[in-house]
Design an enzyme around this catalytic site. Structure first.
Site, PDB file in Angstrom:
ATOM      1  N   ALA A 134       0.823  -1.146  -0.061  1.00 29.81           N
ATOM      2  CA  ALA A 134      -0.130   0.061   0.001  1.00 29.81           C
ATOM      3  C   ALA A 134       0.776   1.168  -0.021  1.00 29.81           C
ATOM      4  O   ALA A 134       1.977   1.228   0.391  1.00 29.81           O
ATOM      5  CB  ALA A 134      -1.005   0.104   1.141  1.00 29.81           C
TER       6      ALA A 134
ATOM      7  N   GLU B 171       4.101  -5.622   7.164  1.00 29.72           N
ATOM      8  CA  GLU B 171       3.169  -4.555   7.844  1.00 29.72           C
ATOM      9  C   GLU B 171       3.404  -4.391   9.268  1.00 29.72           C
ATOM     10  O   GLU B 171       3.129  -3.397   9.993  1.00 29.72           O
ATOM     11  CB  GLU B 171       1.811  -4.943   7.667  1.00 29.72           C
TER      12      GLU B 171
ATOM     13  N   GLY C 139       0.741  -5.143   0.704  1.00 27.80           N
ATOM     14  CA  GLY C 139      -0.641  -5.262  -0.279  1.00 27.80           C
ATOM     15  C   GLY C 139       0.106  -5.773  -1.607  1.00 27.80           C
ATOM     16  O   GLY C 139      -0.959  -6.260  -2.357  1.00 27.80           O
TER      17      GLY C 139
ATOM     18  N   GLU D 268      -0.100  -9.437  -1.298  1.00 29.86           N
ATOM     19  CA  GLU D 268      -1.486  -9.714  -1.173  1.00 29.86           C
ATOM     20  C   GLU D 268      -2.131  -9.687  -2.469  1.00 29.86           C
ATOM     21  O   GLU D 268      -3.496 -10.431  -2.778  1.00 29.86           O
ATOM     22  CB  GLU D 268      -2.323  -8.773  -0.264  1.00 29.86           C
TER      23      GLU D 268
HETATM   24  C1  3H9 Z   1       0.662  -2.495   3.255  1.00 30.17           C
HETATM   25  O1  3H9 Z   1       0.921  -2.937   2.285  1.00 30.17           O
HETATM   26  C2  3H9 Z   1      -0.906  -2.678   3.999  1.00 30.17           C
HETATM   27  C3  3H9 Z   1      -1.878  -3.693   3.326  1.00 30.17           C
HETATM   28  O2  3H9 Z   1      -1.572  -4.883   3.848  1.00 30.17           O
HETATM   29  C4  3H9 Z   1      -3.189  -3.397   3.461  1.00 30.17           C
HETATM   30  C5  3H9 Z   1      -3.678  -2.262   2.414  1.00 30.17           C
HETATM   31  C6  3H9 Z   1      -5.304  -2.241   2.558  1.00 30.17           C
HETATM   32  N1  3H9 Z   1       4.666   3.455   0.054  1.00 30.17           N
HETATM   33  O3  3H9 Z   1      13.406   2.228   0.672  1.00 30.17           O
HETATM   34  P1  3H9 Z   1      13.666   2.872  -0.459  1.00 30.17           P
HETATM   35  C7  3H9 Z   1       9.155   4.917  -1.187  1.00 30.17           C
HETATM   36  S1  3H9 Z   1       1.502  -1.397   4.117  1.00 30.17           S
HETATM   37  C8  3H9 Z   1       4.942   4.777  -0.336  1.00 30.17           C
HETATM   38  O4  3H9 Z   1      14.741   4.213  -0.389  1.00 30.17           O
HETATM   39  P2  3H9 Z   1      15.027   0.678  -1.510  1.00 30.17           P
HETATM   40  C9  3H9 Z   1      10.404   5.454   0.025  1.00 30.17           C
HETATM   41  O5  3H9 Z   1       9.855   6.190   0.886  1.00 30.17           O
HETATM   42  C10 3H9 Z   1       2.948  -1.412   3.047  1.00 30.17           C
HETATM   43  N2  3H9 Z   1       6.432   4.921  -0.452  1.00 30.17           N
HETATM   44  O6  3H9 Z   1      14.258   1.985  -1.469  1.00 30.17           O
HETATM   45  C11 3H9 Z   1      11.493   5.904  -0.958  1.00 30.17           C
HETATM   46  O7  3H9 Z   1      10.981   7.400  -1.300  1.00 30.17           O
HETATM   47  P3  3H9 Z   1      12.040   8.657  -1.485  1.00 30.17           P
HETATM   48  C12 3H9 Z   1       3.810  -2.528   3.294  1.00 30.17           C
HETATM   49  C13 3H9 Z   1       7.092   4.028  -0.568  1.00 30.17           C
HETATM   50  O8  3H9 Z   1      15.172   0.012  -2.569  1.00 30.17           O
HETATM   51  C14 3H9 Z   1      11.463   5.389  -2.144  1.00 30.17           C
HETATM   52  O9  3H9 Z   1      10.133   4.672  -2.195  1.00 30.17           O
HETATM   53  N3  3H9 Z   1       5.104  -2.588   2.507  1.00 30.17           N
HETATM   54  C15 3H9 Z   1       6.676   2.709  -0.108  1.00 30.17           C
HETATM   55  O10 3H9 Z   1      15.891   0.585  -0.446  1.00 30.17           O
HETATM   56  C16 3H9 Z   1      12.177   4.269  -2.396  1.00 30.17           C
HETATM   57  O11 3H9 Z   1      12.300   3.507  -1.185  1.00 30.17           O
HETATM   58  C17 3H9 Z   1       6.229  -1.998   3.040  1.00 30.17           C
HETATM   59  O12 3H9 Z   1       6.117  -1.881   4.081  1.00 30.17           O
HETATM   60  C18 3H9 Z   1       5.361   2.566   0.092  1.00 30.17           C
HETATM   61  N4  3H9 Z   1       4.894   1.364   0.466  1.00 30.17           N
HETATM   62  O13 3H9 Z   1      13.662  -0.415  -0.531  1.00 30.17           O
HETATM   63  C19 3H9 Z   1       7.310  -2.005   2.113  1.00 30.17           C
HETATM   64  N5  3H9 Z   1       7.873   1.901  -0.133  1.00 30.17           N
HETATM   65  O14 3H9 Z   1      12.825   8.190  -2.825  1.00 30.17           O
HETATM   66  C20 3H9 Z   1       8.051  -0.621   2.566  1.00 30.17           C
HETATM   67  C21 3H9 Z   1       8.953   2.536  -0.441  1.00 30.17           C
HETATM   68  O15 3H9 Z   1      10.951   9.830  -1.766  1.00 30.17           O
HETATM   69  N6  3H9 Z   1       9.075  -0.210   1.555  1.00 30.17           N
HETATM   70  N7  3H9 Z   1       8.591   4.008  -0.626  1.00 30.17           N
HETATM   71  O16 3H9 Z   1      12.684   8.750   0.023  1.00 30.17           O
HETATM   72  C22 3H9 Z   1      10.300  -1.020   1.692  1.00 30.17           C
HETATM   73  O17 3H9 Z   1      10.547  -1.728   2.478  1.00 30.17           O
HETATM   74  C23 3H9 Z   1      11.418  -0.578   0.824  1.00 30.17           C
HETATM   75  O18 3H9 Z   1      11.073   0.695   0.416  1.00 30.17           O
HETATM   76  C24 3H9 Z   1      11.780  -1.427  -0.505  1.00 30.17           C
HETATM   77  C25 3H9 Z   1      12.534  -0.703  -1.585  1.00 30.17           C
HETATM   78  C26 3H9 Z   1      12.019  -2.750  -0.185  1.00 30.17           C
HETATM   79  C27 3H9 Z   1      10.368  -1.614  -1.260  1.00 30.17           C
END
Ligand code: 3H9
Length: 703
Positions: free
Chosen positions: A63, A125, A102, A105
């Site tokens: 998400a 999450e 998500g 999912e």
């Molecule tokens: C969920 O899914 C709830 C659902 O179950 C329910 C739904 C109804 N959203 O980390 P990085 C941005 S909860 C918005 O530096 P990497 C991040 O802020 C979600 N933005 O890169 C950054 O922005 P900026 C569950 C996001 O390669 C840029 O992307 N998912 C999101 O080192 C690059 O990110 C998670 O918890 C996001 N979801 O790592 C995953 N994700 O450049 C969270 C990233 O402006 N994300 N951004 O600073 C991660 O773990 C890492 O970002 C990922 C990439 C491994 C994906």
């Protein structure tokens, strides 16, 4: 609307390419695109199956976290999932890269899942104070059973494609250079074989097998209580998985998931943890060091000193695969230091953290020397000698003689003047502070300290080095104690004053432990050793009346040879080999006597005041640090405290904690303490201004 989904039809396949750089979160535009694309594909008679994949390095990162708490635009994710699940055409998730939260999912809602070998999947999450709220808690147990699903969801850790296949989360791993071409070929073959809908919601055997087995949830609860003390989300997750199994009916389970997801979403822990997620990324951004600033390659390192800090720093480089030469004064010191490094790696192997082969590889990256010349070719050198400016300057004079032009020259000082060290070199632009926290090979924080003349390239390289070493790097200005240790002074002083005024060390530690810190200030004193300060005061020749009153109790304990854990006695008594201390009535007596000697009348201090005085001392100094521009943003301070000092994550850090309390309330409390306890509690001018304007520390970052 943010993000989009590109729609195309290729023969019998409709292809939906999710495009929301860099990691394709499910922002409003993506949900709209999914909804529109699925609707079009379902209406097109030529289309027999639908393939989803992500543009770039991710499938879908989950998400869009930045949308939580805001107004929702466009179709909800559940509307898209309903189309996928109840539309009559099979959907194939082609997991080309990261599929988190998500994102996974969405894939679980598809009929088939194929994956690239290197693509990680996970439900992280819980780390954000949430639970998988798009059917993950219901579909995953149907694929892998309750126990494995709980393990996966409660850890939040990702697994690579082949492991996901072994677990039964995905149907196939597709090797080869062109994953998308392979996935499309897989989808065409599926159509040709007449593979139809295969909804995960309809699978019953795994949940039926687990039904009635309450031990699964008991074990999960015990584990969560141990590993995630004080966290709200784990219990919510366990209830969802329990509902998936025990209710049997998919929709009944989904109802529990939705209710519990809403509870998590509203919980302050969720807000704090998402604050930390974005803050960790924010601290990497330095206003006067723009993106694109030259970052030097770090392919070799030198460390001076192989004591506790130097040895840990040496391990950090070796762990990251960077060859490192460590210098000591004599062979005996080298042997001692290398012996400890060897024991640390052996311990990691025994605990199953790394393989024996990996440990040998890391050891092989470390070489030792007695001669500074051997550090001449290193891309970065870090001194980790005794915390004394003159001693450190001498090391810098040696660096000046031997280091190649352009090498990063760093000090691991925890608070001394980096400019003073730079002044003995002809290249202050290359000089920087790299303050690792003890144990350096374990703690995540790296305080990067810029001197007056440190170049943008040196800063950018040091921040990037932090990432390579697996740390979170925070930039600090060069002022005594930098960010972390400067703030700590007030915290320990308050703890020391409170035991003289009426609290006991055990009350203070209990309150701080209850707040979520790994240990209280007096437990910390026992761990570090009370004798360090006592010896320093003796060395400085302080007369008894010159010793700060907050050090008097500790000094009396030292006179009794109670130095802390190392002598099994300090503020606490320790059984041989145990680190869990027992309170000692003798210590309480010494504390009371000291109060009497100082003419302080003891009165009870309640737990709320104990907590406020410790944490608000941090906050008030944090505000001064912001005003002095030592920290760039309030969130930089939060990241320092969470990663370097064990501040509880669920609070979001001291400055976020204060913002949550409301700065008007914070100011009122601090003013109250000033009236009662004097000028230490003079409110920071920045705090006064923000409180009066009804603003928060976070508002400063928004300008
Ligand atoms: C969920 O899914 C709830 C659902 O179950 C329910 C739904 C109804 N959203 O980390 P990085 C941005 S909860 C918005 O530096 P990497 C991040 O802020 C979600 N933005 O890169 C950054 O922005 P900026 C569950 C996001 O390669 C840029 O992307 N998912 C999101 O080192 C690059 O990110 C998670 O918890 C996001 N979801 O790592 C995953 N994700 O450049 C969270 C990233 O402006 N994300 N951004 O600073 C991660 O773990 C890492 O970002 C990922 C990439 C491994 C994906």
């Amino acid at each position: 609307m943010k993000g989009t989904v590109h729609y195309s039809v290729d023969g019998e396949l409709a292809i939906l390419r999710i495009d929301n750089p860099p990691v394709n979160p499910l922002s409003s535009g993506v949900r709209q695109g999914l909804f529109d694309g699925l609707t079009a594909a379902l209406a097109d008679d030529a289309v027999k199956a639908i393939v989803l994949y992500g543009e770039g390095r991710a499938f879908i990162a989950g998400a869009d976290i930045s949308e939580f708490g805001g107004e929702s635009k466009g179709p909800g994710l559940h509307e898209c999932l309903n189309l996928m699940e109840f539309g009559e055409k099979p959907v194939i998730a082609a997991i080309n890269g990261t599929a988190f939260g998500g994102g996974l999912e969405v894939a679980l809602c598809a009929d088939y899942r194929v994956i690239a070998p290197k693509a990680p999947v996970g439900l992280p999450e819980v780390k954000l104070g949430l639970l998988p709220g798009a059917g993950g808690t219901q579909r995953l147990p149907r694929l892998v059973g309750a126990e494995k699903a709980l393990g996966f969801i409660l850890s939040g850790d990702p697994i690579p494609g082949p492991v996901a296949k072994d677990l039964g989360i995905v149907d196939d791993v597709i090797d080869g250079d062109d994953f998308i071409a392979g996935a499309l070929a897989w989808a065409r073959a599926a159509v040709a074989d007449g593979k139809g809908k295969k909804r995960v919601r309809d699978l019953t055997d795994k949940v039926a097998a687990d039904r009635g087995n309450v031990e699964i949830y008991d074990a999960a609860r015990k584990n969560a209580a141990r590993k995630m003390r004080g966290r709200f989300a784990p219990e919510m997750i366990i209830q969802c998985v329990e509902a998936a199994v025990e209710a049997g009916d998919f929709d009944a389970g989904m109802k529990v998931e939705q209710e519990n997801f809403a509870k998590c979403l509203k919980h302050p822990q969720r807000e704090a943890l998402i604050h930390l997620f974005f803050s960790e990324r924010e601290v990497a951004k330095i206003p006067d060091v723009p993106k694109g600033t030259e970052v030097k390659k770090i392919e070799s390192a030198g460390v001076v000193g192989c004591g506790t800090m130097g040895g840990g720093i040496t391990m950090c480089f070796a762990n990251a695969g960077i060859p490192v030469t460590v210098l000591e004064m004599n062979q005996e010191a080298i042997d001692r230091g290398m012996g400890i490094i060897r024991r640390n790696y052996d311990g990691m192997v025994q605990r199953g953290r790394i393989s024996a082969e990996a440990a040998e590889k890391r050891m092989a990256l470390i070489s030792t020397t007695l001669a500074y010349e051997d550090l001449g070719q290193a891309d970065v050198v870090v001194e980790a000698v005794y915390e004394n400016l003159d001693v450190k300057k001498k090391v810098f004079e040696e660096f000046e003689k031997v280091c190649k032009p352009g090498a990063i020259i760093a000090s691991n000082t925890s608070g001394l003047d980096v400019d003073a060290m730079a002044s003995v070199t002809s290249r202050p632009e290359d000089v920087i502070g790299l303050h690792f926290f003890s144990p350096a090979n374990v703690m995540r924080l790296l305080e990067v300290v810029r001197g007056e003349k440190t170049s943008a390239t040196t800063i950018a390289t040091s921040m990037a080095l932090g990432k390579i070493l697996g740390k979170v790097a925070v930039l600090s200005g060069n002022a005594p104690g930098f960010i972390g240790n400067r703030m700590l002074g007030g915290y320990t002083r308050q703890a020391g004053e409170m035991i003289l005024q009426g609290a006991t060390p055990y009350q203070v530690d209990k309150v701080i432990g209850g707040f979520g810190m790994p240990m209280g200030p007096f437990q910390m004193n026992d761990l570090v050793g009370l004798d360090l300060g006592w010896r320093a005061r003796k060395l400085a020749g302080l007369k008894p009346e010159e010793v700060p009153i907050t050090a008097r109790v500790a000094d009396k304990l030292c006179e009794l040879e109670r130095f802390g854990q190392k002598t099994n006695r300090g503020f606490y008594i320790y059984q041989e080999g145990s680190r869990a201390g027992q309170p000692d009535p003798e210590v309480v007596k010494i504390v009371e006597e000291t109060s009497a000697e100082l003419g302080i009348t003891r009165t009870a201090i309640d737990d709320e005041e104990v907590l406020d005085r410790c944490i608000l001392a941090l906050v008030n100094e944090g505000a001064r640090i912001l005003e002095d521009k030592i920290a760039i943003r309030a969130c930089d301070i939060d990241i320092v405290y969470i990663n370097g000092y064990g501040f509880p994550e669920v609070t979001g850090g001291p400055m976020f904690w204060a913002d949550q309390m409301g700065l008007d309330v914070v100011l009122k409390k601090i003013e109250g303490f000033r009236e009662k306890y004097g000028d230490f509690w003079t409110p920071a001018p920045l705090l006064e201004r923000l409180a009066k304007d009804g603003k928060s520390f976070a508002s400063l970052a928004q300008g």
